[in-house]
Design an enzyme around this catalytic site. Structure first.
Site, PDB file in Angstrom:
ATOM      1  N   HIS A  49       0.808  -1.218   0.000  1.00  0.00           N
ATOM      2  CA  HIS A  49       0.000   0.000   0.000  1.00  0.00           C
ATOM      3  C   HIS A  49       0.841   1.268   0.000  1.00  0.00           C
ATOM      4  CE1 HIS A  49       0.310   0.052   4.501  1.00  0.00           C
ATOM      5  NE2 HIS A  49       0.089   1.331   4.352  1.00  0.00           N
ATOM      6  N   ASP A  96      -0.132  -7.529   1.439  1.00  0.00           N
ATOM      7  CA  ASP A  96       0.407  -6.176   1.590  1.00  0.00           C
ATOM      8  C   ASP A  96       1.925  -6.173   1.714  1.00  0.00           C
ATOM      9  OD1 ASP A  96       0.422  -3.443   1.749  1.00  0.00           O
ATOM     10  OD2 ASP A  96      -0.320  -3.336   3.810  1.00  0.00           O
ATOM     11  N   GLN A 148       0.493   6.082  11.445  1.00  0.00           N
ATOM     12  CA  GLN A 148       0.646   6.562  10.074  1.00  0.00           C
ATOM     13  C   GLN A 148       2.092   6.987   9.792  1.00  0.00           C
ATOM     14  OE1 GLN A 148      -2.453   6.467  11.378  1.00  0.00           O
ATOM     15  NE2 GLN A 148      -2.786   5.141   9.609  1.00  0.00           N
ATOM     16  N   GLY A 149       2.621   6.514   8.679  1.00  0.00           N
ATOM     17  CA  GLY A 149       3.997   6.814   8.316  1.00  0.00           C
ATOM     18  C   GLY A 149       4.972   5.727   8.723  1.00  0.00           C
ATOM     19  N   ASP A 150       4.529   4.811   9.564  1.00  0.00           N
ATOM     20  CA  ASP A 150       5.355   3.640   9.904  1.00  0.00           C
ATOM     21  C   ASP A 150       5.148   2.521   8.892  1.00  0.00           C
ATOM     22  OD1 ASP A 150       6.496   4.653  12.309  1.00  0.00           O
ATOM     23  OD2 ASP A 150       4.664   4.157  13.398  1.00  0.00           O
ATOM     24  N   SER A 151       4.145   2.663   8.062  1.00  0.00           N
ATOM     25  CA  SER A 151       3.801   1.606   7.114  1.00  0.00           C
ATOM     26  C   SER A 151       4.992   1.145   6.303  1.00  0.00           C
ATOM     27  CB  SER A 151       2.738   2.101   6.136  1.00  0.00           C
ATOM     28  OG  SER A 151       1.480   1.837   6.663  1.00  0.00           O
TER      29      SER A 151
HETATM   30  N1  ARG Z   1      -1.161   2.258   7.087  1.00  0.00           N
HETATM   31  C1  ARG Z   1      -0.356   3.081   7.938  1.00  0.00           C
HETATM   32  C2  ARG Z   1       0.706   3.804   7.114  1.00  0.00           C
HETATM   33  O1  ARG Z   1       0.533   3.945   5.915  1.00  0.00           O
HETATM   34  C3  ARG Z   1       0.152   2.325   9.114  1.00  0.00           C
HETATM   35  C4  ARG Z   1      -0.918   2.098  10.077  1.00  0.00           C
HETATM   36  C5  ARG Z   1      -0.517   1.253  11.208  1.00  0.00           C
HETATM   37  N2  ARG Z   1      -1.549   1.359  12.180  1.00  0.00           N
HETATM   38  C6  ARG Z   1      -1.552   0.767  13.346  1.00  0.00           C
HETATM   39  N3  ARG Z   1      -2.513   1.031  14.164  1.00  0.00           N
HETATM   40  N4  ARG Z   1      -0.589  -0.070  13.692  1.00  0.00           N
HETATM   41  O2  ARG Z   1       1.628   4.379   7.636  1.00  0.00           O
END
Ligand code: ARG
Length: 266
Positions: free
Chosen positions: A79, A124, A211-214
């Site tokens: 993603h 993913d 967000q941003g850790d993905s």
């Molecule tokens: N999808 C998020 C990103 O793009 C990461 C989300 C992780 N969320 C969580 N609750 N662990 O950075």
């Protein structure tokens, strides 16, 4: 963003930083409380990593993280990328915890391989080929489910609370394994056990990726004490909320697909 149930995975996945709009940030809820005793809450509920502690983690210019699968291939989340093909648009920052350090290694992408089972099949993961190899340690992917339990280490330059800013310094935290049964009861049909691995404190929340850790790695020590990658930061309902663990791509499930894709990159 507050409710994710009933949406297909690719809609539910929080967007990489570059795609997060001001409106979306405004819609996010208040910060989750960090665990008591943490004076500098980070990831969510973590602390700053030491230089060299996780030498294989990298920052990606679209606002995601990744890990060096080989010296010239980064493993990240599907993603975080747009699709498969030649791609020189991604800058990879490696070898530093401080993204503003003048000693950072910066290298461009040449090619992206996105798992063919994304978005339709919840696969993913993605690989990014680098223009040249970087001289840093690599992180082996778990090839069996033996390490998909216990306490995991999570890390990244992402937000330290829902809607919070990206971080200059790499953050780390520890989060316990959450069983498929428990994670499935939290997320319902959105959760697919064989492909997803969950971590967090179910009753208290407080520690999570955000967000941003993905795309970044969730790791564990193997039998010999070496780091291995068991997860890829994927999604969750908000960050660090009680009752909603972080959801990670289950690396061991995809280990052979990752290996064969990596060996065939142009
Ligand atoms: N999808 C998020 C990103 O793009 C990461 C989300 C992780 N969320 C969580 N609750 N662990 O950075």
């Amino acid at each position: 963003m507050a409710s994710i149930k009933g949406r297909p995975l690719h809609r539910r996945l929080a967007l990489p930083l570059a795609a997060v709009t001001v409106a979306a940030i405004g819609a996010l809820t208040a910060p989750a409380a960090a665990h008591a005793g943490d004076v500098n809450p980070t990831v969510v509920g973590g602390t700053r990593a030491a230089q060299g502690e996780f030498p294989w983690i990298v920052r990606l210019s679209m606002g995601c993280d990744g890990a060096l699968y080989t010296k010239q291939v980064v493993l990240t989340a599907a993603h975080c990328v747009n699709g498969t093909g030649s791609n020189s648009s991604i800058t990879v920052t490696a070898g530093v915890v401080d993204l503003q350090s003048s000693s950072a290694t910066k290298v461009r992408s040449t090619y992206v391989y996105r798992a063919p089972g994304y978005p339709n099949n919840n696969d993913d993961w993605a690989l990014i080929k680098l223009a040249s190899p970087v001289n840093l340690p690599t992180l082996p992917a778990a090839t069996t489910s033996a390490y998909n339990k216990g306490t995991f280490t999570i890390m990244g330059w992402g937000a330290t609370y829902e809607g919070g800013p990206q971080q200059r310094y790499l953050q780390k935290a520890q989060a316990p394994f959450v069983t498929d049964a428990t994670c499935g009861s939290a997320y319902g049909a959105d959760f697919e056990g064989p492909k997803m691995l969950c971590a967090g404190y179910m009753s208290t929340g407080g520690v999570d990726t955000c967000q941003g850790d993905s795309g970044g790695p969730m790791v564990q020590r193997d039998g010999a004490g070496n780091w291995i990658q068991v997860g890829i930061v994927s999604w969750g309902n908000g960050c660090a909320r009680p009752g909603y663990p972080g959801v990670y791509t289950e690396v061991s499930t995809f280990a052979s697909a990752i290996s064969s894709a990596a060996s065939q990159l142009p």
